[in-house]
Scaffold this motif. Sequence first.
Motif, mmCIF file in Angstrom:
data_model
loop_
_atom_site.group_PDB
_atom_site.id
_atom_site.type_symbol
_atom_site.label_atom_id
_atom_site.label_comp_id
_atom_site.label_asym_id
_atom_site.label_seq_id
_atom_site.Cartn_x
_atom_site.Cartn_y
_atom_site.Cartn_z
ATOM 1 N N ASN A 1 -28.480 55.362 1.019
ATOM 2 C CA ASN A 1 -29.606 55.354 2.168
ATOM 3 C C ASN A 1 -29.755 53.964 2.017
ATOM 4 O O ASN A 1 -30.506 53.049 2.777
ATOM 5 C CB ASN A 1 -30.403 56.267 2.283
ATOM 6 N N TRP A 2 -28.549 53.017 1.315
ATOM 7 C CA TRP A 2 -29.223 51.630 1.046
ATOM 8 C C TRP A 2 -29.354 50.653 1.409
ATOM 9 O O TRP A 2 -29.068 49.494 1.726
ATOM 10 C CB TRP A 2 -29.684 51.299 -0.841
ATOM 11 N N ILE A 3 -28.403 50.947 2.442
ATOM 12 C CA ILE A 3 -27.218 50.143 3.689
ATOM 13 C C ILE A 3 -28.082 49.964 4.056
ATOM 14 O O ILE A 3 -27.924 48.837 5.163
ATOM 15 C CB ILE A 3 -26.128 50.717 3.598
ATOM 16 N N GLN A 4 -29.612 50.387 4.302
ATOM 17 C CA GLN A 4 -31.151 49.759 5.201
ATOM 18 C C GLN A 4 -31.581 48.603 5.022
ATOM 19 O O GLN A 4 -31.515 47.275 5.975
ATOM 20 C CB GLN A 4 -31.573 50.932 5.892
ATOM 21 N N ALA B 1 -16.738 44.722 -13.257
ATOM 22 C CA ALA B 1 -16.575 43.354 -15.129
ATOM 23 C C ALA B 1 -18.334 43.535 -14.299
ATOM 24 O O ALA B 1 -18.596 42.545 -15.927
ATOM 25 C CB ALA B 1 -15.435 43.412 -15.276
ATOM 26 N N ARG B 2 -18.160 42.659 -13.270
ATOM 27 C CA ARG B 2 -19.164 41.466 -13.430
ATOM 28 C C ARG B 2 -20.424 41.835 -13.061
ATOM 29 O O ARG B 2 -20.877 43.011 -12.765
ATOM 30 C CB ARG B 2 -18.665 40.731 -12.142
ATOM 31 N N PRO C 1 -22.033 49.772 -6.726
ATOM 32 C CA PRO C 1 -21.749 49.220 -4.755
ATOM 33 C C PRO C 1 -23.096 48.140 -4.258
ATOM 34 O O PRO C 1 -23.200 47.362 -3.911
ATOM 35 C CB PRO C 1 -21.746 50.050 -4.376
ATOM 36 N N LEU C 2 -24.402 48.801 -5.047
ATOM 37 C CA LEU C 2 -25.325 47.877 -4.728
ATOM 38 C C LEU C 2 -25.789 46.965 -4.380
ATOM 39 O O LEU C 2 -26.417 45.721 -3.685
ATOM 40 C CB LEU C 2 -26.460 48.949 -5.110
ATOM 41 N N SER C 3 -25.600 46.834 -6.349
ATOM 42 C CA SER C 3 -25.438 45.352 -6.674
ATOM 43 C C SER C 3 -24.150 44.432 -5.930
ATOM 44 O O SER C 3 -24.728 42.887 -5.229
ATOM 45 C CB SER C 3 -25.566 44.667 -8.223
ATOM 46 N N PHE C 4 -23.116 45.184 -6.226
ATOM 47 C CA PHE C 4 -21.926 43.961 -5.404
ATOM 48 C C PHE C 4 -22.910 43.898 -3.824
ATOM 49 O O PHE C 4 -22.160 42.612 -2.840
ATOM 50 C CB PHE C 4 -21.887 44.596 -4.909
#
Length: 338
Positions: free
Chosen positions: A157-160, A253-254, A260-263
């Motif tokens: 749901n964080w894609i909001q 690795a970054r 995915p959220l931080s990306f």
Amino acid sequence: GRHEVWSWKTASKESLCLMWQKVKVQLMLSMSFLTALFWYCRRLYSFLAQLLKRWSNYLQRQLIRNLSVLPEVDLLGYSAREWKGETKQAKQMREAYEELFRSCHVKYLRQVRRDNYSVVRAVLFQIFSQGIPFPSWMKERDILKLPEKLLYSQGCNWIQQYSFGPERYTGPNAFGKLRKCMEALKTNWAEISATRDYEERGSMCNTLFSDESKEYKLYEAIKFIMLYEVVEAYEQIKSRDEPVHNLFSLLFARDSSSDPLSFMMNHLNSIGDSICLDQVELFLLGYLLEVKIRVYRLHRFNTEEFQANYPDEYRREWNEISLLTEDDHYYHIPLFRT
């Protein structure tokens, strides 16, 4: 009797002369009318032809002005105009362009609009203009369902918080906007790749890539597909179901994209707004579109990094497209001639 015959002949002759005079007047009037009509039609045709030419030139100027991928120009001519002077950088760039011309058979280039969608635009334009079909995985899955799957099936749901490039938009309507972007990508890709005539396909591409609102939807769809692939790889790594491509190991690795959220928050949301794709994301782009992206990096001339492939591991059946860049930020499209 002779006098009567002579009178009859004279009367007939006079009647014929009188009739001829009347007919001659009518013929002269008709000829004058036809001449005037011809002259008028000729002037009207000339006027309409000039008007049509001016209108066509105006539309062509407007189209070129709006085009995000310009028509081809001579490679060495472009190099001479862009890199004048005798500085070390200018000389190196001219040498790099000459190497492209001589050894790589690049004779022309198409300039791509210099914004933070540059590389995605250059890649997608070539896929469309070459008529490259959907990647194999996209043929097996309906990409229109990917936002729904990510939001409901996988609980993301964080894609909001997804941002649409320059339009810094977040909120519950992100799902609907993503769906429209996916529809635009699927519809345009299917229509253009089904067009076999090269010139017609080129015309369709020019029309599409001169409309910002339409082309931005394509780029946001590509961004979302990148996010979807990252989520899929992350879940596979956590569950250890099957091995994933090593590019995902590099991506996770970054510190800025460890999940995915931080990306999304640190990378994808800014693409198109303040940043462009970096090297790892270019690997991901080639991987998910199933194309070998060969990049000529002119600022790396005379080094092993002058040419690079994204991804470096690719299948033989993948199509190849090429880019050239002077700074790993803005990209143009090289055109080859043997």
